[in-house]
Design an enzyme around this catalytic site. Structure first.
Site, PDB file in Angstrom:
ATOM      1  N   PRO A 269       0.839  -1.208   0.000  1.00 21.59           N
ATOM      2  CA  PRO A 269       0.000   0.000   0.000  1.00 21.59           C
ATOM      3  C   PRO A 269       0.872   1.255   0.000  1.00 21.59           C
ATOM      4  CG  PRO A 269       0.075  -0.957   2.195  1.00 21.59           C
ATOM      5  CD  PRO A 269       0.826  -1.892   1.308  1.00 21.59           C
ATOM      6  N   ASP A 439       5.900   3.512   1.347  1.00 22.02           N
ATOM      7  CA  ASP A 439       5.166   2.383   1.922  1.00 22.02           C
ATOM      8  C   ASP A 439       4.352   2.899   3.109  1.00 22.02           C
ATOM      9  OD1 ASP A 439       4.304   0.089   3.197  1.00 22.02           O
ATOM     10  OD2 ASP A 439       6.209  -0.969   3.023  1.00 22.02           O
ATOM     11  N   HIS A 440       3.021   2.905   2.966  1.00 25.26           N
ATOM     12  CA  HIS A 440       2.167   3.499   3.995  1.00 25.26           C
ATOM     13  C   HIS A 440       2.038   2.624   5.237  1.00 25.26           C
ATOM     14  CE1 HIS A 440      -0.312   6.523   5.554  1.00 25.26           C
ATOM     15  NE2 HIS A 440      -1.062   6.793   4.497  1.00 25.26           N
ATOM     16  N   ARG A 441       2.566   1.411   5.201  1.00 22.53           N
ATOM     17  CA  ARG A 441       2.558   0.579   6.403  1.00 22.53           C
ATOM     18  C   ARG A 441       3.555   1.091   7.432  1.00 22.53           C
ATOM     19  NH1 ARG A 441       3.928  -5.090   3.696  1.00 22.53           N
ATOM     20  NH2 ARG A 441       5.534  -3.685   2.840  1.00 22.53           N
ATOM     21  N   VAL A 442       4.554   1.817   6.955  1.00 23.02           N
ATOM     22  CA  VAL A 442       5.653   2.255   7.818  1.00 23.02           C
ATOM     23  C   VAL A 442       5.757   3.778   7.878  1.00 23.02           C
ATOM     24  CG1 VAL A 442       8.135   2.089   8.224  1.00 23.02           C
ATOM     25  CG2 VAL A 442       6.927   0.159   7.208  1.00 23.02           C
TER      26      VAL A 442
END
Length: 467
Positions: A269, A439-442
């Site tokens: 994502p 990276d939108h997870r991080v």
């Protein structure tokens, strides 16, 4: 550092052939006794993303004696061409995959015999396995020689010009010709020369000891095509298309790797943040130190690295979807376009290396990349990626996040722009657009905004870039 060929024993009795143990490190050989010391030479994994390799050229021929650590074959991985060495002493008994052939990682590409007496048995095994040895697949070409006094019939004027063009690439007698009596060329190169109607005696080989390899034939054929073009002012036939329209072309090894990486990126994502940066001060600095060998790429990499020091989360990476790593090094990967692909040479520890050394390193990496000679640590250790299309006049674009990294920054061209100052005055400033994909997870929006503000300040006042 060259990679070592992975081998295992082939027993003369099926019952004695050692079983490969799952998880066992390739290249290690079982200590179980065997009757015949014949080993399979496997296609090695030269990078973490490599699934298959292409044989560029065999440095050694069938029957040649090999010593441990000696270069045997040049393999094209998904990123570079690399010399591959052998783990063992012995004789190259049978070549299973010829030059130009492709084999999956871990599959047999040749057989290695411990003694000359076992070469015949190895050839028999290669034939009985359904994989032809080079004696079978290229026997006619392998026997070709160019006699010292032999010469072609008088060619037509146009062909004579083409032959002269090929001769201009080097002398007719070269290191591979043994005084003009015999041309040393790989079987695949000889086959290709026949197909493309290229005279071997006019080519200087680029392989080991002047050996002619396939790429030499392709280059000579291109020269012939240019030389055969009609002279200016003459009636020229309709220009042929550079590619044959309507044909289906398989991916090269590098294109296949790029395709897999791009598909893998779709599972991450991502989001994008853009920023406008004034570059007047950076442009002035570049003009001042350009004569000392400094490149704009190195300046941008250095500025990015210094900004990442203050924002370590933007230099982080998530691989398993459950945790992320604050990378201990700031290694800036920079995208470089190549014929038929893309690669990202890495400027390691860019925050710690001075700008002059960084520029020299960048030039070295680009030369190695275009020669397909990068080592794995020179292209797969990046922690943050730059992609710069500004040199082509592109003002803005988005980049796709490489797998295993946290962010990539797309850099547009610096252009004169009419701007209004805080006091309401109108003026001209050079500005460039950058867009970061993350990276939108991080990494979150505020993280990128803060990072880009820091980068803009460094570029607006670049004195720290030369320290």
């Amino acid at each position: 550092m060259a990679h070592l060929l992975k081998t295992t024993f082939i027993s003369s009795s099926p019952a004695l052939r050692p079983r490969r143990i799952p998880g066992h490190r390739a290249g290690r050989v079982s200590t179980h006794p065997v009757q015949a010391k014949i080993r399979e030479i496997f296609m090695p994994a030269l990078s973490s993303t490599m699934t298959e390799g292409k044989i560029v050229s065999w440095v050694k021929s069938e029957g040649d004696k090999l010593s441990k650590g000696e270069s045997v074959v040049v393999v094209e991985s998904d990123k570079a061409d690399m010399d591959v060495e052998t783990f063992y002493d012995g004789y190259l008994a049978a070549i299973v995959v010829e030059e130009g052939g492709v084999a999956p990682v871990g599959s047999a590409i040749a057989l290695l015999a411990e003694s000359e007496e076992e070469i015949a048995e190895a050839k028999f095994k290669a034939g009985s396995s359904g994989l032809p040895s080079s004696d079978q697949s290229a026997a006619p070409a392998a026997q070709e020689t160019v006699p010292e006094n032999a010469g072609p019939a008088t060619p037509p004027p146009q062909a004579a010009k083409a032959t002269a063009a090929a001769a201009s690439a080097g002398s007719a007698v070269h290191p591979a010709s043994e005084g003009g009596k015999r041309i040393v060329a790989s079987p695949y190169a000889k086959k290709l020369a026949k197909e493309l109607k290229v005279e071997l005696g006019r080519i200087v080989g680029s392989g080991p000891n002047g050996r002619i390899v396939a790429k030499d034939i392709e280059a000579a054929a291109a020269d012939l095509a240019v030389a055969a073009a009609p002279a200016p002012g003459s009636a020229a036939p309709p220009a042929a298309a550079a590619v044959e329209l309507g044909t289906v072309v398989p991916f090269t090894t590098m294109q296949g790797a790029v395709s897999r990486n791009m598909v893998e990126s779709l599972s991450v994502p991502t989001f994008r943040v853009g920023y406008t940066i004034t570059t007047d001060a950076l442009d002035a600095l570049y003009k001042k130190i350009k004569s000392k060998g400094v490149t704009m790429t190195a300046l941008l990499a250095k500025a990015t690295a210094l900004a990442l020091v203050k924002h370590p989360v933007v230099n982080s990476s998530c691989r398993d979807g459950k945790s992320f790593t604050y990378n201990s090094n700031i290694n800036i990967a920079v995208a470089v376009a190549m014929d038929g692909g893309l690669i990202t040479p890495v400027l390691q520890d860019a925050d710690k290396v001075d700008i002059y050394s960084l520029s020299r390193k960048w030039k070295e990496l680009v030369d190695k990349a275009r020669a397909k000679q990068l080592q794995p640590h020179e292209y797969n250790t990046g922690t943050f990626t730059l992609s710069n299309l500004g040199i082509f006049g592109v003002d803005r674009f988005d980049a796709i996040l490489p797998p295993g990294t946290g962010a990539i920054m797309a850099v547009g061209a610096s252009q004169p722009t009419v701007v209004a100052s805080k006091d309401g005055r109108i003026g001209m400033k050079n500005q460039m657009q950058v867009n970061v994909t993350a990276d939108h997870r991080v990494i979150y929006g505020a993280d990128l905004a803060s990072f880009l503000q820091t980068l803009a300040k460094i570029i607006d006042d670049p004195k720290d870039l030369t320290f």
